[in-house]
Design a protein around this motif. Structure first.
Motif, PDB file in Angstrom:
ATOM      1  N   ILE A 151       0.842  -1.192   0.000  1.00 28.66           N
ATOM      2  CA  ILE A 151       0.000   0.000   0.000  1.00 28.66           C
ATOM      3  C   ILE A 151       0.882   1.249   0.000  1.00 28.66           C
ATOM      4  N   ARG A 152       0.636   2.133  -0.947  1.00 30.30           N
ATOM      5  CA  ARG A 152       1.436   3.363  -1.066  1.00 30.30           C
ATOM      6  C   ARG A 152       0.856   4.459  -0.176  1.00 30.30           C
ATOM      7  N   ASP A 189       1.183   7.631  -0.220  1.00 30.48           N
ATOM      8  CA  ASP A 189       0.676   8.796  -0.946  1.00 30.48           C
ATOM      9  C   ASP A 189      -0.705   8.532  -1.535  1.00 30.48           C
ATOM     10  N   LYS A 190      -0.906   7.321  -2.072  1.00 29.74           N
ATOM     11  CA  LYS A 190      -2.210   6.965  -2.630  1.00 29.74           C
ATOM     12  C   LYS A 190      -3.266   6.848  -1.526  1.00 29.74           C
ATOM     13  N   LEU A 191      -2.873   6.254  -0.401  1.00 31.37           N
ATOM     14  CA  LEU A 191      -3.805   6.113   0.710  1.00 31.37           C
ATOM     15  C   LEU A 191      -4.226   7.477   1.243  1.00 31.37           C
ATOM     16  N   GLU A 231      -4.231  10.267  -0.332  1.00 31.60           N
ATOM     17  CA  GLU A 231      -5.066  10.905  -1.354  1.00 31.60           C
ATOM     18  C   GLU A 231      -6.517  10.462  -1.228  1.00 31.60           C
ATOM     19  N   ILE A 232      -6.728   9.164  -0.956  1.00 33.52           N
ATOM     20  CA  ILE A 232      -8.086   8.644  -0.774  1.00 33.52           C
ATOM     21  C   ILE A 232      -8.694   9.205   0.503  1.00 33.52           C
ATOM     22  N   TYR A 236      -8.388   1.792   1.033  1.00 35.41           N
ATOM     23  CA  TYR A 236      -7.494   1.785  -0.129  1.00 35.41           C
ATOM     24  C   TYR A 236      -8.159   1.144  -1.349  1.00 35.41           C
ATOM     25  N   TYR A 250      -6.030  -2.047 -13.143  1.00 36.64           N
ATOM     26  CA  TYR A 250      -6.472  -1.139 -12.082  1.00 36.64           C
ATOM     27  C   TYR A 250      -5.524  -1.219 -10.886  1.00 36.64           C
ATOM     28  N   THR A 299      -2.237   0.728 -10.921  1.00 45.36           N
ATOM     29  CA  THR A 299      -2.270   2.152 -10.562  1.00 45.36           C
ATOM     30  C   THR A 299      -2.151   2.356  -9.056  1.00 45.36           C
ATOM     31  N   LEU A 300      -2.406   1.302  -8.278  1.00 47.21           N
ATOM     32  CA  LEU A 300      -2.312   1.371  -6.815  1.00 47.21           C
ATOM     33  C   LEU A 300      -1.024   0.744  -6.289  1.00 47.21           C
ATOM     34  N   GLY A 301      -0.180   0.264  -7.202  1.00 45.59           N
ATOM     35  CA  GLY A 301       1.052  -0.394  -6.780  1.00 45.59           C
ATOM     36  C   GLY A 301       0.837  -1.805  -6.279  1.00 45.59           C
TER      37      GLY A 301
END
Length: 363
Positions: A147-148, A150-152, A154-155, A195, A239, A242-244
């Motif tokens: 789990i990244r 930065d992505k988490l 952002e959500i 996530y 998909y 894009t979330l790593g």
């Protein structure tokens, strides 16, 4: 998705922190740190409140240990104060907001749901034989470490606009930048739910996957057409890229009527559900350990293990298996009698065998 504001004052209120302490200490009253706070909570909680308000709160250093359940996992642990109390304080404010975002088919870490409710929902899906002929079962490889942050974050920002709350959440989310989301944190399962929430909605609302269930990083999608699932799989992989995230190689598509669906600790068929073979082997092994060593074991360990297995067995069609290894096993009766005598309590009522029919669970 409406963003929530004006949450910070509630999160850092002394009432919320007191409740967080009471919730965080459940089952941990023997810890030295918990006993220390219990003796006079308010001075500690007022210091914590000041750190949160002033922005000086930072996540403490983690300690780690390796466990095998049965596969190897690195478990991260934080001090009781301030971290565990802060995590509970966050959840007491954010749970009602985040729970509204989750799809009905998500069953991990949500009050009133869980493994057994997910298994019952799958069994209900399988009743519609014409529409659930094939299953796409997926598992995400090394989910939590992948789990990244930065992505988490952002959500999370899509759900909260209060800068004070975002500051605390950012501190927690970025506390292990090289380890994704740490397994063992109270917030980690909710973060994992969040996530993949955009993915869940994409699958349900854009792809129109009607028969879909997810529990953390495991999911099943049922459909009448094998080709439809085969076309969907690369889109899911795209998909997740894009979330790593990467799918585990054991992800597969198969006909349901061939061998049922192995999911959430059970193997579900259209007419019945049985315990997964690996779960049955672990139960037999644990029963043998208790039979042979109960006099040297902690009574809580005996009752806890057997009670947990009772919880698993009552949700599947394993009546004869359960009678043989648990309910009508003389050696287990002896071990339970020893444990309850040592604790000075009554024999647990779960030792009586349930009926052969599974108990109904709302899904």
């Amino acid at each position: 998705m409406k963003r929530q504001g004006n949450l910070f004052s509630t999160l850092v209120s002394i009432e919320n922190l007191r409740l967080a302490h009471l919730n965080a200490r459940k089952g941990k009253g023997h810890y030295e740190a918990v006993r220390m706070v219990d003796a006079d909570p308010d001075p500690y909680l007022l210091d914590l409140q000041e750190a949160l308000i002033s922005g000086t709160f930072t996540t403490s250093s983690y300690t780690t240990k390796i466990v095998y359940e049965p596969k190897q996992r690195v478990i991260f642990k934080l001090p009781y104060l301030p971290d565990r109390v802060v995590h509970h304080a966050i959840m007491q404010v954010m749970r009602r907001i985040w729970d509204r975002l989750f799809i009905h088919g998500l069953f991990s870490a949500i009050p009133g749901k869980g493994l057994h409710a997910g298994s019952y929902r799958l069994h209900r899906f399988l009743k519609n034989a014409d529409q659930t002929r094939y299953c796409l079962k997926f598992d995400i490889s090394k989910f939590y470490p992948s789990i990244r942050p930065d992505k988490l974050f952002e959500i999370v920002q899509r759900t909260v606009k209060d800068p004070g709350v975002l500051g605390i959440l950012r501190n927690v989310i970025y506390s292990t930048p090289n380890a994704g989301v740490p397994i063992g944190n109270y917030l980690s399962q909710y973060f994992s739910n969040l996530y993949l929430t955009p993915f869940d909605h994409w699958l349900k609302e854009k792809i129109r996957a009607r028969y879909y269930i997810r529990y953390c990083d495991d999911g099943v999608i049922l459909h009448r057409d094998k080709g439809w699932l085969q076309d969907l799989l690369p889109r899911i992989e795209e998909y997740f890229d894009t979330l790593g995230l990467k799918l585990n190689p054991k992800t597969s598509i198969f006909p349901v009527d061939r061998c049922g669906v192995d999911f959430l600790g059970y193997r579900s068929f259209r007419t019945h559900t049985i315990l997964r073979k690996s779960s049955a082997r672990r139960l037999k092994k644990r029963v043998r350990e208790i039979e042979q060593n109960y006099q040297t074991m902690n009574p809580d360990e005996i009752l806890g293990s057997l009670g947990a297995y009772h919880g698993w067995l009552k949700h599947c069609d394993c009546y004869n298996f359960a009678r043989t290894y648990l309910y009508e096993n003389p050696a287990i009766r002896t071990a339970v009698d020893y444990a309850v005598e040592m604790k000075g309590i009554k024999c647990p009522n779960w030792l009586e065998a349930p009926s052969s029919r599974r108990r109904s669970v709302s899904t």
